[in-house]
Design a protein around this motif. Structure first.
Motif, PDB file in Angstrom:
ATOM      1  N   VAL A   1      54.634  30.259  13.302  1.00  0.00           N
ATOM      2  CA  VAL A   1      55.925  29.840  13.838  1.00  0.00           C
ATOM      3  C   VAL A   1      55.930  28.336  14.100  1.00  0.00           C
ATOM      4  CG1 VAL A   1      57.476  30.075  15.802  1.00  0.00           C
ATOM      5  CG2 VAL A   1      56.417  32.084  14.811  1.00  0.00           C
ATOM      6  N   ARG A   2      54.746  27.810  14.524  1.00  0.00           N
ATOM      7  CA  ARG A   2      54.662  26.399  14.852  1.00  0.00           C
ATOM      8  C   ARG A   2      54.881  25.513  13.623  1.00  0.00           C
ATOM      9  NH1 ARG A   2      51.559  22.490  18.427  1.00  0.00           N
ATOM     10  NH2 ARG A   2      50.094  21.702  16.899  1.00  0.00           N
ATOM     11  N   ILE A   3      54.348  25.923  12.459  1.00  0.00           N
ATOM     12  CA  ILE A   3      54.455  25.013  11.321  1.00  0.00           C
ATOM     13  C   ILE A   3      55.516  25.401  10.291  1.00  0.00           C
ATOM     14  CG2 ILE A   3      52.065  24.235  11.542  1.00  0.00           C
ATOM     15  CD1 ILE A   3      51.442  25.789   9.013  1.00  0.00           C
ATOM     16  N   MET A   4      56.104  26.604  10.385  1.00  0.00           N
ATOM     17  CA  MET A   4      57.125  26.954   9.393  1.00  0.00           C
ATOM     18  C   MET A   4      58.520  26.624   9.910  1.00  0.00           C
ATOM     19  SD  MET A   4      56.636  28.014   6.446  1.00  0.00           S
ATOM     20  CE  MET A   4      55.086  27.272   6.024  1.00  0.00           C
TER      21      MET A   4
ATOM     22  N   PHE B   1      65.439  34.477  14.195  1.00  0.00           N
ATOM     23  CA  PHE B   1      65.483  33.725  15.449  1.00  0.00           C
ATOM     24  C   PHE B   1      64.729  34.455  16.556  1.00  0.00           C
ATOM     25  CE2 PHE B   1      69.600  31.891  13.654  1.00  0.00           C
ATOM     26  CZ  PHE B   1      68.881  30.902  13.010  1.00  0.00           C
ATOM     27  N   SER B   2      64.711  35.800  16.507  1.00  0.00           N
ATOM     28  CA  SER B   2      63.928  36.531  17.510  1.00  0.00           C
ATOM     29  C   SER B   2      62.432  36.347  17.247  1.00  0.00           C
ATOM     30  CB  SER B   2      64.259  38.019  17.490  1.00  0.00           C
ATOM     31  OG  SER B   2      65.635  38.207  17.590  1.00  0.00           O
ATOM     32  N   PHE B   3      62.054  36.356  15.973  1.00  0.00           N
ATOM     33  CA  PHE B   3      60.648  36.134  15.599  1.00  0.00           C
ATOM     34  C   PHE B   3      60.182  34.779  16.109  1.00  0.00           C
ATOM     35  CE2 PHE B   3      57.512  34.617  12.432  1.00  0.00           C
ATOM     36  CZ  PHE B   3      56.596  35.648  12.491  1.00  0.00           C
ATOM     37  N   TRP B   4      61.024  33.784  15.918  1.00  0.00           N
ATOM     38  CA  TRP B   4      60.699  32.426  16.356  1.00  0.00           C
ATOM     39  C   TRP B   4      60.738  32.327  17.883  1.00  0.00           C
ATOM     40  CZ3 TRP B   4      64.822  29.091  18.256  1.00  0.00           C
ATOM     41  CH2 TRP B   4      64.391  27.824  18.594  1.00  0.00           C
ATOM     42  N   GLY B   5      61.820  32.858  18.471  1.00  0.00           N
ATOM     43  CA  GLY B   5      61.994  32.757  19.920  1.00  0.00           C
ATOM     44  C   GLY B   5      60.916  33.501  20.685  1.00  0.00           C
ATOM     45  N   THR B   6      60.485  34.650  20.167  1.00  0.00           N
ATOM     46  CA  THR B   6      59.446  35.415  20.845  1.00  0.00           C
ATOM     47  C   THR B   6      58.168  34.589  20.959  1.00  0.00           C
ATOM     48  OG1 THR B   6      60.362  37.477  20.021  1.00  0.00           O
ATOM     49  CG2 THR B   6      58.085  37.542  20.745  1.00  0.00           C
TER      50      THR B   6
ATOM     51  N   LEU C   1      43.158  36.529  18.099  1.00  0.00           N
ATOM     52  CA  LEU C   1      43.210  35.915  16.777  1.00  0.00           C
ATOM     53  C   LEU C   1      44.555  36.190  16.120  1.00  0.00           C
ATOM     54  CD1 LEU C   1      41.418  34.393  14.664  1.00  0.00           C
ATOM     55  CD2 LEU C   1      41.047  36.630  13.625  1.00  0.00           C
ATOM     56  N   LEU C   2      44.989  37.445  16.217  1.00  0.00           N
ATOM     57  CA  LEU C   2      46.253  37.855  15.610  1.00  0.00           C
ATOM     58  C   LEU C   2      47.414  37.042  16.196  1.00  0.00           C
ATOM     59  CD1 LEU C   2      47.226  40.216  13.684  1.00  0.00           C
ATOM     60  CD2 LEU C   2      48.003  41.319  15.780  1.00  0.00           C
ATOM     61  N   LEU C   3      47.431  36.936  17.524  1.00  0.00           N
ATOM     62  CA  LEU C   3      48.540  36.244  18.170  1.00  0.00           C
ATOM     63  C   LEU C   3      48.497  34.739  17.914  1.00  0.00           C
ATOM     64  CD1 LEU C   3      48.788  38.218  21.507  1.00  0.00           C
ATOM     65  CD2 LEU C   3      50.246  38.356  19.499  1.00  0.00           C
ATOM     66  N   ARG C   4      47.287  34.188  17.824  1.00  0.00           N
ATOM     67  CA  ARG C   4      47.155  32.758  17.510  1.00  0.00           C
ATOM     68  C   ARG C   4      47.727  32.462  16.127  1.00  0.00           C
ATOM     69  NH1 ARG C   4      45.477  28.669  20.086  1.00  0.00           N
ATOM     70  NH2 ARG C   4      45.833  27.522  18.173  1.00  0.00           N
ATOM     71  N   THR C   5      47.413  33.371  15.170  1.00  0.00           N
ATOM     72  CA  THR C   5      47.933  33.193  13.812  1.00  0.00           C
ATOM     73  C   THR C   5      49.457  33.229  13.828  1.00  0.00           C
ATOM     74  OG1 THR C   5      46.041  34.546  13.190  1.00  0.00           O
ATOM     75  CG2 THR C   5      47.569  33.957  11.434  1.00  0.00           C
ATOM     76  N   TYR C   6      49.989  34.199  14.554  1.00  0.00           N
ATOM     77  CA  TYR C   6      51.438  34.325  14.688  1.00  0.00           C
ATOM     78  C   TYR C   6      52.044  33.028  15.240  1.00  0.00           C
ATOM     79  CZ  TYR C   6      55.741  35.977  17.028  1.00  0.00           C
ATOM     80  OH  TYR C   6      57.020  36.118  17.489  1.00  0.00           O
ATOM     81  N   LEU C   7      51.451  32.521  16.328  1.00  0.00           N
ATOM     82  CA  LEU C   7      51.951  31.289  16.941  1.00  0.00           C
ATOM     83  C   LEU C   7      51.894  30.126  15.966  1.00  0.00           C
ATOM     84  CD1 LEU C   7      50.754  30.662  20.584  1.00  0.00           C
ATOM     85  CD2 LEU C   7      53.041  30.985  19.683  1.00  0.00           C
ATOM     86  N   GLU C   8      50.785  30.036  15.233  1.00  0.00           N
ATOM     87  CA  GLU C   8      50.603  28.908  14.314  1.00  0.00           C
ATOM     88  C   GLU C   8      51.615  28.975  13.171  1.00  0.00           C
ATOM     89  OE1 GLU C   8      48.929  25.279  13.675  1.00  0.00           O
ATOM     90  OE2 GLU C   8      48.665  26.626  15.371  1.00  0.00           O
TER      91      GLU C   8
END
Lengths: 219, 222
Positions: free
Chosen positions: B62-65, B96-101, B53-60
């Motif tokens: 990054v996906r929309i911001m 960029f690391s936050f996004w790239g990761t 759940l945590l990682l999905r939130t993180y991905l989402e």
């Protein structure tokens, strides 16, 4: 967080939001039209045009939108081509998006087996009918995941419009922070409006993707 | 048409220096993203539902911001919220690391889950141990899938770093603007030449990398 401040800024953000959405979607429509056109040129290997289309894709896929916009907005007027900031934004987004959409559509077209074309001909369809009734619907369904991803990508890219002094969300946020220093409220509203713009598209995208998959494969 | 400005003094060298700074920021961010991305990607295949759940939130997120919004959040927001001042360069590398990761992690997850179960079963049936299975069967396939995609991440990172001029880093686009301003009288058309050159420089930086990625993808296609 001061809600009085938020209430005061809300109308400004709303205006910026509507402008961003308007230019964003005009750009996306342009990119779809351009993308389909370029994909067909590449797929049917139309001489000369094919070279131009290839160069266009490589150029726009390998340069940032910010630099493209600077060139369109500040560079082109110097050789006598002036475009308003709004159209510059839409055009830049359309050109960038077109290069991405074209690749998406082309892989969709390439994924259709030759037997589909052959069967359509053997059923006595004309070239136009084959195109409209057999190739296009399938290519479109196959490209949907790519189109959805590109639409989200392009909506996010609208955040660089502020660089050519369009009063979009980023511009409004930066302006207000610079004027009144209500950083927390300004950033909160900025994030809120981007969520408002992108979350529905992201959710709708996954629904459409599932539907298209169902139509194609029944799963 | 404004190209002559570039040959005046050390203008062209300054432009290249600006590009060098962008490339440095993107290279640093790519390295961090690849290392962290592989770790996070492995975590994503974990069974634990909280981690998921945590990682999905993180991905989402990054996906929309947009990256630009993240840049503003870190550069202006962190300074305000925590009272620490991050330099623009450090903020850029963090964002960029936050996004790239996230991007890298999603690729790793895709590559891992994309390996059909039959590969593991066949290895078992052939009597391979766990280590041998990964060493000879699974990893080579994953690496082949991952390398072209990670190379593409590099070009995307380079293109994204153009945004750092918006938080005041003097990179190639900003240097271009300075050159245009400084030569406003002597060559009023400099904007065309300079921005065309910047466009070309970015293209020359990214295009060979894209070509390499495409070549490897074709070569390793089964």
């Amino acid at each position: 967080m001061d809600f009085g401040v938020i209430k005061e800024y809300l109308p400004l953000y709303e205006k910026a939001f509507l402008l961003t959405i308007k230019i964003g979607w005009i750009g996306i429509l342009l990119s779809l039209v351009l993308g389909i056109l370029v994909a067909f040129i590449l797929f049917y290997r139309i001489p000369v045009l094919k070279l131009i289309a290839g160069a266009y894709i490589e150029l726009f896929r390998n340069t940032p939108l910010l630099v493209q916009l600077f060139f369109l907005y500040f560079g082109l007027p110097k050789i006598g081509l002036s475009i308003s900031a709004e159209w510059c934004g839409a055009l830049g987004l359309g050109l960038l998006g077109g290069s991405y959409m074209a690749e998406g559509f082309r892989s969709g077209l390439e994924a259709i087996p030759v037997s589909q074309t052959e069967s359509a001909y053997s059923l006595g369809m004309s070239k136009g009918q084959m195109f409209r009734k057999v190739i296009l619907p399938q290519a479109f369904s196959l490209s949907i995941p790519a189109i959805v991803a590109n639409v989200i990508f392009l909506l996010k890219e609208t955040s660089v419009f502020s660089a050519i002094s369009l009063m979009d969300l980023m511009f409004t946020a930066k302006d207000l922070i610079g004027l009144y220093y209500n950083t927390t409220e300004c950033l909160f509203l900025l994030v809120l409006f981007y969520i408002l713009m992108l979350l529905p598209v992201s959710i709708a995208g996954s629904v459409v993707e599932k539907k298209a998959r169902y139509r194609m494969f029944g799963v | 048409m404004g190209f002559e400005v570039l040959f005046k003094g050390n203008n062209f060298i300054r432009l290249l220096g600006g590009l060098g700074l962008s490339l440095k920021i993107s290279l640093l961010s790519v390295i961090i993203s690849i290392v962290l991305g592989i770790l996070v990607g492995l975590l994503m295949t974990a069974k634990n539902s909280y981690v998921k759940l945590l990682l999905r939130t993180y991905l989402e997120i990054v996906r929309i911001m947009p990256q630009m919004v993240l840049l503003f959040l870190v550069y202006f927001g962190v300074a305000r919220a925590m009272g620490v001042h991050l330099s623009a360069e450090v903020s850029a590398v963090i964002v960029f690391s936050f996004w790239g990761t996230a991007e890298m992690a999603d690729l790793v997850r895709g590559a891992l889950t994309g390996i059909p179960a039959i590969q593991y079963e066949s290895s078992r049936a052939l009597g391979l141990t766990m280590v041998q299975t990964y060493r000879y069967v699974i990893l080579p396939q994953i690496v082949r899938r991952m390398i072209p995609l990670s190379i593409n991440l590099i070009t995307r990172m380079i293109k994204t770093t153009s945004l750092v001029m918006m938080i005041g880093i003097v990179e190639v686009l900003k240097v271009g603007q300075q050159i245009i301003e400084a030569n406003r009288k002597a060559s009023p058309n400099a904007a065309f030449g300079v921005f065309a050159t910047v466009l070309l420089l970015y293209f020359l930086a990214c295009w060979p990398i894209s070509c390499l990625a495409r070549y490897l993808e074709k070569k390793w296609e089964n």
